[in-house]
Design a protein around this motif. Structure first.
Motif, PDB file in Angstrom:
ATOM      1  N   MET A  87       0.828  -1.191   0.000  1.00 20.58           N
ATOM      2  CA  MET A  87       0.000   0.000   0.000  1.00 20.58           C
ATOM      3  C   MET A  87       0.873   1.255   0.000  1.00 20.58           C
ATOM      4  SD  MET A  87      -3.125  -1.165   2.578  1.00 20.58           S
ATOM      5  CE  MET A  87      -3.674   0.492   2.825  1.00 20.58           C
ATOM      6  N   GLN A  88       1.976   1.203   0.752  1.00 19.61           N
ATOM      7  CA  GLN A  88       2.909   2.343   0.771  1.00 19.61           C
ATOM      8  C   GLN A  88       3.458   2.596  -0.633  1.00 19.61           C
ATOM      9  OE1 GLN A  88       3.827   4.446   3.109  1.00 19.61           O
ATOM     10  NE2 GLN A  88       3.014   3.522   4.955  1.00 19.61           N
ATOM     11  N   HIS A  89       3.845   1.514  -1.300  1.00 18.63           N
ATOM     12  CA  HIS A  89       4.406   1.625  -2.644  1.00 18.63           C
ATOM     13  C   HIS A  89       3.375   2.221  -3.601  1.00 18.63           C
ATOM     14  CE1 HIS A  89       6.864   0.655  -6.108  1.00 18.63           C
ATOM     15  NE2 HIS A  89       5.817   0.077  -6.658  1.00 18.63           N
ATOM     16  N   LEU A  90       2.145   1.767  -3.504  1.00 22.85           N
ATOM     17  CA  LEU A  90       1.062   2.259  -4.362  1.00 22.85           C
ATOM     18  C   LEU A  90       0.841   3.756  -4.124  1.00 22.85           C
ATOM     19  CD1 LEU A  90      -1.129   1.605  -6.448  1.00 22.85           C
ATOM     20  CD2 LEU A  90      -2.570   0.806  -4.562  1.00 22.85           C
ATOM     21  N   ALA A  91       0.825   4.163  -2.874  1.00 27.60           N
ATOM     22  CA  ALA A  91       0.641   5.585  -2.546  1.00 27.60           C
ATOM     23  C   ALA A  91       1.800   6.429  -3.070  1.00 27.60           C
ATOM     24  CB  ALA A  91       0.481   5.762  -1.038  1.00 27.60           C
ATOM     25  N   SER A  92       3.015   5.916  -2.927  1.00 27.96           N
ATOM     26  CA  SER A  92       4.169   6.698  -3.390  1.00 27.96           C
ATOM     27  C   SER A  92       4.210   6.790  -4.913  1.00 27.96           C
ATOM     28  CB  SER A  92       5.472   6.122  -2.839  1.00 27.96           C
ATOM     29  OG  SER A  92       5.776   4.896  -3.447  1.00 27.96           O
ATOM     30  N   LYS A  93       3.779   5.745  -5.606  1.00 22.08           N
ATOM     31  CA  LYS A  93       3.788   5.750  -7.071  1.00 22.08           C
ATOM     32  C   LYS A  93       2.712   6.661  -7.654  1.00 22.08           C
ATOM     33  CE  LYS A  93       6.435   2.889  -9.207  1.00 22.08           C
ATOM     34  NZ  LYS A  93       7.607   3.349  -9.932  1.00 22.08           N
ATOM     35  N   THR A  94       1.569   6.762  -6.978  1.00 24.76           N
ATOM     36  CA  THR A  94       0.452   7.528  -7.531  1.00 24.76           C
ATOM     37  C   THR A  94       0.306   8.910  -6.909  1.00 24.76           C
ATOM     38  OG1 THR A  94      -1.112   6.630  -5.914  1.00 24.76           O
ATOM     39  CG2 THR A  94      -0.869   5.423  -8.011  1.00 24.76           C
ATOM     40  N   GLY A  95       0.829   9.088  -5.698  1.00 28.71           N
ATOM     41  CA  GLY A  95       0.649  10.351  -4.999  1.00 28.71           C
ATOM     42  C   GLY A  95      -0.743  10.508  -4.411  1.00 28.71           C
ATOM     43  N   GLU A  96      -1.527   9.432  -4.427  1.00 27.62           N
ATOM     44  CA  GLU A  96      -2.898   9.473  -3.907  1.00 27.62           C
ATOM     45  C   GLU A  96      -3.022   8.627  -2.645  1.00 27.62           C
ATOM     46  OE1 GLU A  96      -4.989  11.515  -5.132  1.00 27.62           O
ATOM     47  OE2 GLU A  96      -4.083  11.943  -7.063  1.00 27.62           O
ATOM     48  N   SER A  97      -4.120   8.795  -1.936  1.00 30.37           N
ATOM     49  CA  SER A  97      -4.389   7.994  -0.748  1.00 30.37           C
ATOM     50  C   SER A  97      -4.827   6.592  -1.155  1.00 30.37           C
ATOM     51  CB  SER A  97      -5.488   8.647   0.095  1.00 30.37           C
ATOM     52  OG  SER A  97      -5.058   9.900   0.576  1.00 30.37           O
ATOM     53  N   VAL A  98      -4.398   5.614  -0.373  1.00 28.04           N
ATOM     54  CA  VAL A  98      -4.694   4.206  -0.634  1.00 28.04           C
ATOM     55  C   VAL A  98      -5.443   3.653   0.567  1.00 28.04           C
ATOM     56  CG1 VAL A  98      -3.651   1.931  -1.045  1.00 28.04           C
ATOM     57  CG2 VAL A  98      -2.617   3.989  -2.041  1.00 28.04           C
TER      58      VAL A  98
END
Length: 166
Positions: free
Chosen positions: A1-12
């Motif tokens: 989830m951290q990786h997803l948030a950092s890649k998109t700049g959005e909340s996960v």
């Protein structure tokens, strides 16, 4: 989830089904100045959120209808599906595509995408998703977020023992 948030700049967010609601059980906040979050413990309707649609799409139609009868299909915005016929189209698309989208159906101006997380038996146990103020659900940023969300869900499912096609 951290990786997803950092890649998109959005909340996960990570959600679980509880009777007739999706409950946020974990979240990673965007670091952007203007951010959208779904606080842990938030209870959300199934018919107009991407995570809710993931859970409904994983059910047989008869079960989804039973679950939805536990409360009315309330209109939160002018875009909220409030009939089974309207919602069924979204659920069919979610089954075909492997993800569900919410585009201003629960809150005007917000879009989210969620993908199912499956356990070793193939059952959908969780939904992982991204929420943000995308220009539109068809934008390049949203499409990128969608693909990253699907990849993240597949990776978590794999860790939980899910093997596609088995």
């Amino acid at each position: 989830m951290q990786h997803l948030a950092s890649k998109t700049g959005e909340s996960v967010f990570l959600s679980v089904l509880n009777r007739n609601e999706a409950i946020t059980i974990d979240q990673v906040r965007s670091r952007a100045g203007l951010r959208v979050v779904s606080e842990v413990g938030t209870r959300l309707p199934l018919h107009c959120t991407s995570q809710g649609k993931v859970f409904l799409a994983a059910m047989p139609e008869s079960q989804a209808i039973r679950v939805l009868k536990l409360q009315p299909l309330s209109a939160y915005t002018p875009h909220t599906p409030v009939t089974w016929k309207d919602l069924a189209k979204d659920l069919d698309a979610a089954r075909r595509q492997g993800y569900a989208v919410e585009d201003g159906e629960y809150k005007i101006g917000l879009s989210s995408v969620s993908a199912p997380i499956r356990d070793a038996s193939g059952q959908v146990k969780y939904a992982v998703g991204i929420i943000g103020m995308f220009l539109r659900a068809q934008s390049r940023d949203f499409r990128n977020a969608l693909l990253l969300t699907q990849t993240t869900a597949a990776q978590i499912s794999s860790v939980m023992g899910y093997r596609e096609g088995k």
